[in-house]
Design a protein around this motif. Structure first.
Motif, PDB file in Angstrom:
ATOM      1  N   LEU A 457      17.862  63.469  23.081  1.00 42.54           N
ATOM      2  CA  LEU A 457      19.287  63.252  22.835  1.00 42.54           C
ATOM      3  C   LEU A 457      20.127  63.904  23.921  1.00 42.54           C
ATOM      4  O   LEU A 457      21.096  63.314  24.426  1.00 42.54           O
ATOM      5  CB  LEU A 457      19.661  63.807  21.461  1.00 42.54           C
ATOM      6  CG  LEU A 457      21.097  63.545  20.990  1.00 42.54           C
ATOM      7  CD1 LEU A 457      21.357  62.049  20.851  1.00 42.54           C
ATOM      8  CD2 LEU A 457      21.368  64.248  19.662  1.00 42.54           C
ATOM      9  N   ILE A 476      21.878  64.621  13.249  1.00 49.21           N
ATOM     10  CA  ILE A 476      21.781  63.254  13.777  1.00 49.21           C
ATOM     11  C   ILE A 476      20.326  62.840  13.941  1.00 49.21           C
ATOM     12  O   ILE A 476      19.908  61.750  13.498  1.00 49.21           O
ATOM     13  CB  ILE A 476      22.543  63.150  15.117  1.00 49.21           C
ATOM     14  CG1 ILE A 476      24.052  63.221  14.869  1.00 49.21           C
ATOM     15  CG2 ILE A 476      22.180  61.860  15.853  1.00 49.21           C
ATOM     16  CD1 ILE A 476      24.873  63.405  16.127  1.00 49.21           C
ATOM     17  N   GLY A 480      17.731  60.040  11.518  1.00 51.58           N
ATOM     18  CA  GLY A 480      16.920  58.945  12.044  1.00 51.58           C
ATOM     19  C   GLY A 480      15.434  59.153  11.858  1.00 51.58           C
ATOM     20  O   GLY A 480      14.636  58.431  12.471  1.00 51.58           O
ATOM     21  N   ALA A 486      15.260  55.753  17.019  1.00 48.46           N
ATOM     22  CA  ALA A 486      16.516  56.133  16.376  1.00 48.46           C
ATOM     23  C   ALA A 486      17.283  57.142  17.222  1.00 48.46           C
ATOM     24  O   ALA A 486      18.515  57.064  17.337  1.00 48.46           O
ATOM     25  CB  ALA A 486      16.226  56.707  14.993  1.00 48.46           C
ATOM     26  N   SER A 490      20.984  56.422  18.755  1.00 44.53           N
ATOM     27  CA  SER A 490      22.093  57.355  18.538  1.00 44.53           C
ATOM     28  C   SER A 490      22.659  57.841  19.863  1.00 44.53           C
ATOM     29  O   SER A 490      23.886  57.887  20.057  1.00 44.53           O
ATOM     30  CB  SER A 490      21.611  58.557  17.713  1.00 44.53           C
ATOM     31  OG  SER A 490      21.200  58.172  16.424  1.00 44.53           O
ATOM     32  N   LYS A 493      24.671  55.140  21.720  1.00 50.54           N
ATOM     33  CA  LYS A 493      25.966  54.905  21.088  1.00 50.54           C
ATOM     34  C   LYS A 493      26.935  56.040  21.427  1.00 50.54           C
ATOM     35  O   LYS A 493      28.096  55.794  21.790  1.00 50.54           O
ATOM     36  CB  LYS A 493      25.793  54.796  19.565  1.00 50.54           C
ATOM     37  CG  LYS A 493      27.121  54.741  18.808  1.00 50.54           C
ATOM     38  CD  LYS A 493      26.934  54.474  17.328  1.00 50.54           C
ATOM     39  CE  LYS A 493      26.885  52.988  17.076  1.00 50.54           C
ATOM     40  NZ  LYS A 493      26.945  52.650  15.633  1.00 50.54           N
ATOM     41  N   LEU A 494      26.456  57.278  21.338  1.00 51.61           N
ATOM     42  CA  LEU A 494      27.325  58.415  21.654  1.00 51.61           C
ATOM     43  C   LEU A 494      27.696  58.450  23.134  1.00 51.61           C
ATOM     44  O   LEU A 494      28.784  58.909  23.490  1.00 51.61           O
ATOM     45  CB  LEU A 494      26.632  59.712  21.250  1.00 51.61           C
ATOM     46  CG  LEU A 494      26.521  59.965  19.741  1.00 51.61           C
ATOM     47  CD1 LEU A 494      25.517  61.082  19.461  1.00 51.61           C
ATOM     48  CD2 LEU A 494      27.891  60.309  19.162  1.00 51.61           C
ATOM     49  N   TYR A 505      29.890  61.637  13.852  1.00 50.44           N
ATOM     50  CA  TYR A 505      28.760  60.695  13.827  1.00 50.44           C
ATOM     51  C   TYR A 505      27.695  61.175  12.843  1.00 50.44           C
ATOM     52  O   TYR A 505      27.092  60.378  12.118  1.00 50.44           O
ATOM     53  CB  TYR A 505      28.182  60.527  15.225  1.00 50.44           C
ATOM     54  CG  TYR A 505      27.110  59.459  15.311  1.00 50.44           C
ATOM     55  CD1 TYR A 505      27.359  58.166  14.863  1.00 50.44           C
ATOM     56  CD2 TYR A 505      25.861  59.735  15.834  1.00 50.44           C
ATOM     57  CE1 TYR A 505      26.384  57.180  14.939  1.00 50.44           C
ATOM     58  CE2 TYR A 505      24.879  58.766  15.917  1.00 50.44           C
ATOM     59  CZ  TYR A 505      25.146  57.480  15.467  1.00 50.44           C
ATOM     60  OH  TYR A 505      24.175  56.510  15.537  1.00 50.44           O
ATOM     61  N   LEU A 509      26.049  59.203   9.500  1.00 53.31           N
ATOM     62  CA  LEU A 509      24.619  59.055   9.234  1.00 53.31           C
ATOM     63  C   LEU A 509      24.205  59.714   7.926  1.00 53.31           C
ATOM     64  O   LEU A 509      23.124  59.437   7.407  1.00 53.31           O
ATOM     65  CB  LEU A 509      23.798  59.644  10.391  1.00 53.31           C
ATOM     66  CG  LEU A 509      23.932  58.928  11.734  1.00 53.31           C
ATOM     67  CD1 LEU A 509      23.106  59.639  12.798  1.00 53.31           C
ATOM     68  CD2 LEU A 509      23.490  57.475  11.631  1.00 53.31           C
ATOM     69  N   GLU A 518      24.359  52.113  11.647  1.00 53.94           N
ATOM     70  CA  GLU A 518      24.828  53.042  12.673  1.00 53.94           C
ATOM     71  C   GLU A 518      23.808  53.220  13.799  1.00 53.94           C
ATOM     72  O   GLU A 518      24.179  53.518  14.934  1.00 53.94           O
ATOM     73  CB  GLU A 518      25.134  54.399  12.051  1.00 53.94           C
ATOM     74  CG  GLU A 518      26.369  54.430  11.166  1.00 53.94           C
ATOM     75  CD  GLU A 518      27.657  54.299  11.984  1.00 53.94           C
ATOM     76  OE1 GLU A 518      27.607  54.467  13.211  1.00 53.94           O
ATOM     77  OE2 GLU A 518      28.707  54.025  11.366  1.00 53.94           O
ATOM     78  N   LEU A 519      22.533  53.057  13.489  1.00 49.79           N
ATOM     79  CA  LEU A 519      21.489  53.268  14.507  1.00 49.79           C
ATOM     80  C   LEU A 519      21.317  52.012  15.340  1.00 49.79           C
ATOM     81  O   LEU A 519      20.283  51.325  15.302  1.00 49.79           O
ATOM     82  CB  LEU A 519      20.177  53.678  13.841  1.00 49.79           C
ATOM     83  CG  LEU A 519      20.194  55.048  13.156  1.00 49.79           C
ATOM     84  CD1 LEU A 519      18.871  55.309  12.452  1.00 49.79           C
ATOM     85  CD2 LEU A 519      20.483  56.155  14.165  1.00 49.79           C
TER      86      LEU A 519
END
Length: 625
Positions: A457, A476, A480, A486, A490, A493-494, A505, A509, A518-519
């Protein structure tokens, strides 16, 4: 040399068991005390139960005072390791105790603790740079990665460093103890694999004399290891000792026939005939074929699986299967392995998927036709599949190719397309266990650890943003299910929604009904992948998964609980669970346990998919996922 280096502890088990601090040997005490240390070193950084220690130290005949005596030995070892190693890592808090009786036998010294009581046993904390067995493991992994990248000088040097750590048989002075003997045999197997890798790299870089000088003793001790025989044959030939190489092959052939009723592999036979013809090379392979996606620049984690697969997938017809649920990162790891092994498979690395773009299984004939076009075996779409299959196997037999079949739906397509002979290897990925496929090395992919998930991430959204709200980041990746797909969805998207706080966010979730929506970021989305897995299930499997989906998410369940949810007796419920395990929709615990004590779990996102009832609508054709 700084103070930490001068005081550092070193443990050795690749030979007699020894320990030293600052280069000076430590007095490890009487035999039983040394046995305790040896057992703990055989399982570093993992708790060893009191039962195992007692069985090992007293060979199944412990005295009444065994437990107290163990406390005495452990306390004495703590004092030795603490007094002589002030640089040891601290654990904080009271030292390792927690069990009544430890302090009563002199366990009150101050300072950092390595040896502690934990989970009904004892655990010895060891850094990877402090134990020769762990150093050996790391050096061999680095050496194999260098060899796979074609860096032969670096590979040979790293593997030689690893081999030089050995001072005889592992646990040599305690080899009569069954547990340690078993550990020694495991380590010996790793040594032999490391030596074989080193000899092959050394031969490729022109070190035939070095190999010939050391390989003879190993061949005598392990005459049935074909890679050793092949390396010695090639070394002798390159040194002009062709007759010795050919004679060694003949002895090996006779030994195989006498002991096992077998013949040498096609690869070794080909090497033998090449030597007879005047050269140790391999058949001309033509131009290499490389059909691979790009390696992910932010590939994260999976070091154990990378090491296992790079060790398994050497030339010689080996097959490995990567197994795991949807989104676990099987394809990304397969692609990483293929790129790492480019030096080991000079004739090509080819990835094909035995499925359509929509996830439906393709026939083996359709997959074969694609392979035939890729390697230019056929330009005619209407060619007879049986003839094309013969040409495919003949093409593979004379080459070193890594074939990757990604997202295999069943055993049939894999069984048909696998190399029949020669030095090509195959890596399969599948949600299903493909239980009917043998022989195969199965490598199961677990979810990410928290540190791996946060690392990926952070690579996508930036470390500063990650650490700006680390608690939200943890929520987060947990939402997932710690799945790489997942985490990636995430993160992407972020990365696009720079204005979106991680906390907000994470709150989105936290709503279980919104997680799957959302994923998603562009075409990186979880829901379509889950739909593919759903369609692979049988109607009874779908019905069973829906019923299990009513259980509380994130909580393992027993067979009895599953039977209630499924509305079946336990025997029928067990059959349903085992079918879902085989399909990759349910996970089972690691290790050997009885059915009565087993627990099961639904991967988080599969669980949420089943709970939301999408599956019912899919069956009725009213919507698509």
């Amino acid at each position: 040399m700084d103070e930490r280096q001068r005081s550092a502890l070193r443990f050795r088990v690749l030979g007699p068991v020894q320990a030293e601090a600052g280069g000076k040997p430590l007095r490890l005490g009487p035999l039983k005390q040394r046995l305790v240390l040896a057992v703990l070193l055989s399982q570093p950084n993992r708790p060893v139960s009191l039962d195992v220690l007692t069985e090992t130290v007293w060979h199944g005949e412990p005295p009444r005072t065994a437990r107290k005596n163990l406390h005495v030995y452990v306390s004495a070892l703590r004092r030795v390791l603490t007094a002589d190693a002030p640089g040891a890592p601290a654990t904080g808090g009271r030292k390792g105790g927690g069990e009544e009786g430890d302090d009563a036998v002199g366990d009150m010294e101050t300072g950092p603790v390595r040896l502690m009581h934990e989970h009904g046993g004892y655990l010895l904390r060891v850094e990877r740079t402090e134990l020769d067995a762990l150093i050996f493991e790391d050096l061999t992994r680095q050496g194999r990665e260098a060899a796979a990248a074609g860096e032969l000088d670096a590979a040979a040097a790293l593997l030689r460093q690893a081999l030089d750590l050995w001072r005889g048989r592992a646990f040599a002075d305690l080899h009569d103890v069954p547990l340690l003997r078993a550990q020694a045999e495991r380590l010996e197997e790793h040594f032999l694999s490391g030596y074989e890798d080193w000899s092959e790299a050394e031969l490729e870089r022109g070190g035939a004399s070095t190999v010939a000088a050391t390989i003879g003793e190993l061949v005598e001790r392990h005459p049935l290891r074909e890679r050793l025989q092949a390396a010695r044959m090639k070394a002798f030939y390159l040194l002009g000792r062709q007759a010795e190489g050919l004679a060694g092959y003949d002895r090996y052939r006779q030994l195989l026939a006498r002991e096992l009723g077998l013949t040498p592999s096609p690869a070794l036979e080909a090497q033998y005939h090449a030597l007879l013809a005047g050269g140790p090379g391999r058949p001309s392979a033509g131009p290499a074929r490389t059909v691979l996606p790009a390696d992910a620049a932010d590939f994260t984690g999976r070091s154990r699986q990378v090491s296992e697969l790079t060790e398994t997938l050497g030339p010689g017809g080996r097959v490995a299967l990567l197994v795991g649920p949807t989104g676990i990162g099987k394809t990304a790891l397969a692609v990483r392995i293929a790129h790492l092994l480019r030096g080991r498979f000079p004739d090509g690395r080819i990835l094909v998927a035995p499925r359509t773009a929509g996830g439906a299984p393709r026939s083996w004939q359709a997959t074969l036709a694609e392979l035939a076009r890729l390697v230019r075996l056929s330009d005619q779409p209407g060619d007879d599949p049986a003839r094309t299959l013969v040409r495919w196997h003949a093409w593979l037999a004379g080459r070193k190719v890594l074939l990757i079949l990604d997202d295999v739906p069943d055993e049939t397509v894999a069984r048909v397309l696998l190399p029949v002979e020669g030095e090509s290897a195959t890596l399969l990925t599948s949600r299903a266990q493909l239980a009917g496929l043998a022989p195969v090395r199965r490598v199961e992919l677990p979810p990410y650890t928290m540190s791996e998930a946060l690392e990926l991430l952070g690579r996508i959204i930036g470390r500063r943003r990650l650490h700006g709200d680390l608690d939200a980041a943890r929520e987060i990746v947990t939402a997932g299910g710690m799945l790489p797909l997942a985490v990636r969805a995430s993160g992407l998207k972020l990365a696009v929604l720079r204005h979106l706080p991680l906390r907000e966010y994470a709150s989105r979730l936290a709503d279980e009904e919104a997680v799957l929506d959302e994923l998603a970021a562009g075409d990186i989305a979880v829901r379509p992948r889950l739909a593919h897995g759903w369609r692979d299930l049988s109607p009874s499997g779908r019905a069973a998964l829906l019923r299990l989906g009513r259980l509380a998410p994130g909580r393992p369940f027993t067979l009895a609980r599953a039977a209630v949810a499924l509305g079946r007796d336990e025997a029928a419920a067990l059959r349903e669970l085992e079918a879902l395990i085989g399909a990759g929709a349910v996970t089972s615990p690691a290790g050997e346990v009885t059915v009565d004590h087993a627990v099961y779990a639904l991967p988080r996102l599969i669980h949420l998919y089943a709970r939301e009832g999408t599956a019912y609508r899919l069956d009725q054709g009213r919507t698509t996922a």
